[in-house]
Write an enzyme that holds these catalytic residues in place. Structure first.
Site, PDB file in Angstrom:
ATOM      1  CE  LYS A  25       4.730  35.185-105.192  1.00  0.00           C
ATOM      2  NZ  LYS A  25       3.295  35.047-105.394  1.00  0.00           N
ATOM      3  CG  HIS A 118       4.415  29.641-104.003  1.00  0.00           C
ATOM      4  ND1 HIS A 118       3.502  29.955-104.985  1.00  0.00           N
ATOM      5  CD2 HIS A 118       4.426  30.678-103.139  1.00  0.00           C
ATOM      6  CE1 HIS A 118       2.995  31.154-104.712  1.00  0.00           C
ATOM      7  NE2 HIS A 118       3.537  31.608-103.599  1.00  0.00           N
ATOM      8  CD  GLU A 189       2.151  31.934 -99.660  1.00  0.00           C
ATOM      9  OE1 GLU A 189       2.607  33.027 -99.350  1.00  0.00           O
ATOM     10  OE2 GLU A 189       2.410  31.358-100.727  1.00  0.00           O
ATOM     11  N   GLY A 261       4.842  38.487-101.279  1.00  0.00           N
ATOM     12  CA  GLY A 261       5.278  38.434-102.668  1.00  0.00           C
ATOM     13  C   GLY A 261       5.418  39.824-103.251  1.00  0.00           C
TER      14      GLY A 261
END
Ligand code: PGA
Length: 281
Positions: A25, A118, A189, A261
Site C-alpha cells: 500500500k 482494491h 477482500e 496488507g
C-alpha cells in the site's frame, strides 16, 4: 465438467499453486521499502520461481508503491520473489497521461502481477467498468491481474454480500474470453475486514466465510465460462491476515493464497505468514 451447483472438486495440490502477495500500500517510504526487500531476500529460497509451470510449492510476490518498484526489483533481481504493482492505467500504451503508470511501462520493467480494483481505490470512485478496462490492459501485457472484490459491512448485514461480490466478478470479466479469464486471479477482500486508520482492529472473515465466498466467486466464473476455467483461476483471501490466522485460511482448499496488507510490511510477521503458506503448499 463439475456441476454448477455442486461444490467444486477439491483441487489437486499442484492444480492451483498457492500465491502469497504482500501489498505494501502506501505504508513505506522508499528507504523503508528497500530495507524490507533486503530483509525478505533470504525467504526467496522458499518460494517457487515462476508462475505457469507445474512445480509444487507456492509463489511469493510483493507489490510496493510505484516509486519503489525499480529499487525493490534490483534487490530481488536474482530471487524467486516476484514484484508487482498496486494499479495500472487503463491505456495500455505510453502517452500524454499525467500521473498515470501504463501497462507498457510496467511490462517494460518486468512486473509480473498487478492488484486491481482494491476497495481503497473503489472508495475513491473506481468503477467496475474502469476495473474491467485495467484488467484488459494487464492481460494484453501478460501481467497477472489480481482483481479485488468484496462487500461492505452494510451489504453483508443486508444479505447482499454474495450478489455484490458476484456482480463485481462479472463486471471485471465483462467481454473477456474464457482463455483470458483463465489467466486472471481474484482476491476476496471483505471491506469490513481490511485494516485501516478508520478500522485499526477489524475482525477478519472466518476461514469458512472466506471459503464460502470463494465458492461464490468460482460459481460466477463457472456460469459465464464453465467449470474448467473457474477451477483454474486462483482466488486469494485478504483482510487482517497475520501469522496467527494465515494457516487457517490456506488450509481451506478453496483459498489459493493470501493478499496481505499491514502484516506484510513488517518482515517478522510476513515471515510468519509465509511459513504458514509454505506448510500448506
Ligand atoms: P490488511 O489489508 O491485511 O492490512 O487488512 C488487506 C488488503 O487490503 O489487501
Amino acid at each position: 465438467m463439475t456441476s454448477m451447483t455442486s461444490r467444486p472438486s477439491r483441487p489437486s495440490p499442484t492444480s492451483r499453486r498457492k500465491l502469497l502477495v504482500g501489498a505494501w500500500k502506501a505504508y513505506l517510504n522508499h528507504g523503508e521499502a528497500l530495507s524490507l526487500a533486503r530483509a525478505l531476500l533470504p525467504l526467496s529460497t522458499r518460494a517457487t520461481a515462476s508462475r505457469g509451470d507445474d512445480e509444487p510449492g507456492f509463489e511469493l510476490a510483493v507489490c510496493p508503491s510505484f516509486i519503489s518498484i525499480v529499487g525493490v526489483q534490483q534487490i530481488l533481481a536474482d530471487s524467486s520473489i516476484q514484484v508487482g504493482a498496486q494499479n495500472l492505467y487503463w491505456e495500455s500504451e505510453n502517452g500524454a497521461f499525467t500521473g498515470q503508470i501504463t501497462g507498457e511501462q510496467l511490462a517494460d520493467l518486468g512486473c509480473s502481477l498487478v492488484i486491481l480494483g482494491h476497495s481503497e481505490l473503489r472508495a475513491l470512485g473506481e468503477s467496475d467498468e474502469q476495473v474491467n478496462r485495467r484488467v484488459r490492459v494487464a492481460l494484453a501485457r501478460s501481467i497477472l491481474p489480481i482483481v479485488c472484490v468484496g462487500e461492505s459491512s452494510s451489504e453483508r448485514d443486508r444479505g447482499d454480500a454474495e450478489s455484490r461480490v458476484s456482480e463485481q466478478v462479472l463486471a471485471a470479466i465483462d467481454g473477456l474470453s474464457a482463455e483470458q479469464v483463465a489467466e486472471m486471479a481474484f482476491a476476496y477482500e471483505p471491506i469490513w475486514a481490511i485494516r485501516s486508520r478508520e478500522n485499526p482492529d477489524p475482525t477478519p472473515a472466518t476461514p469458512e466465510q472466506a471459503a464460502a465466498m470463494h465458492r461464490v466467486i468460482r460459481e460466477a466464473l463457472a456460469k459465464r465460462h464453465g467449470a474448467a476455467v473457474a477451477e483454474r483461476v486462483r482466488v486469494l483471501y485478504g483482510g487482517s491476515v497475520g501469522p496467527d490466522n494465515a494457516g487457517q485460511f490456506v488450509a481451506e482448499p478453496e483459498i489459493d493464497g493470501l493478499l496481505v496488507g499491514s502484516a506484510s510490511v513488517k518482515a517478522q510477521s510476513f515471515v510468519g505468514i509465509l511459513e504458514a503458506v509454505a506448510d500448506a503448499a
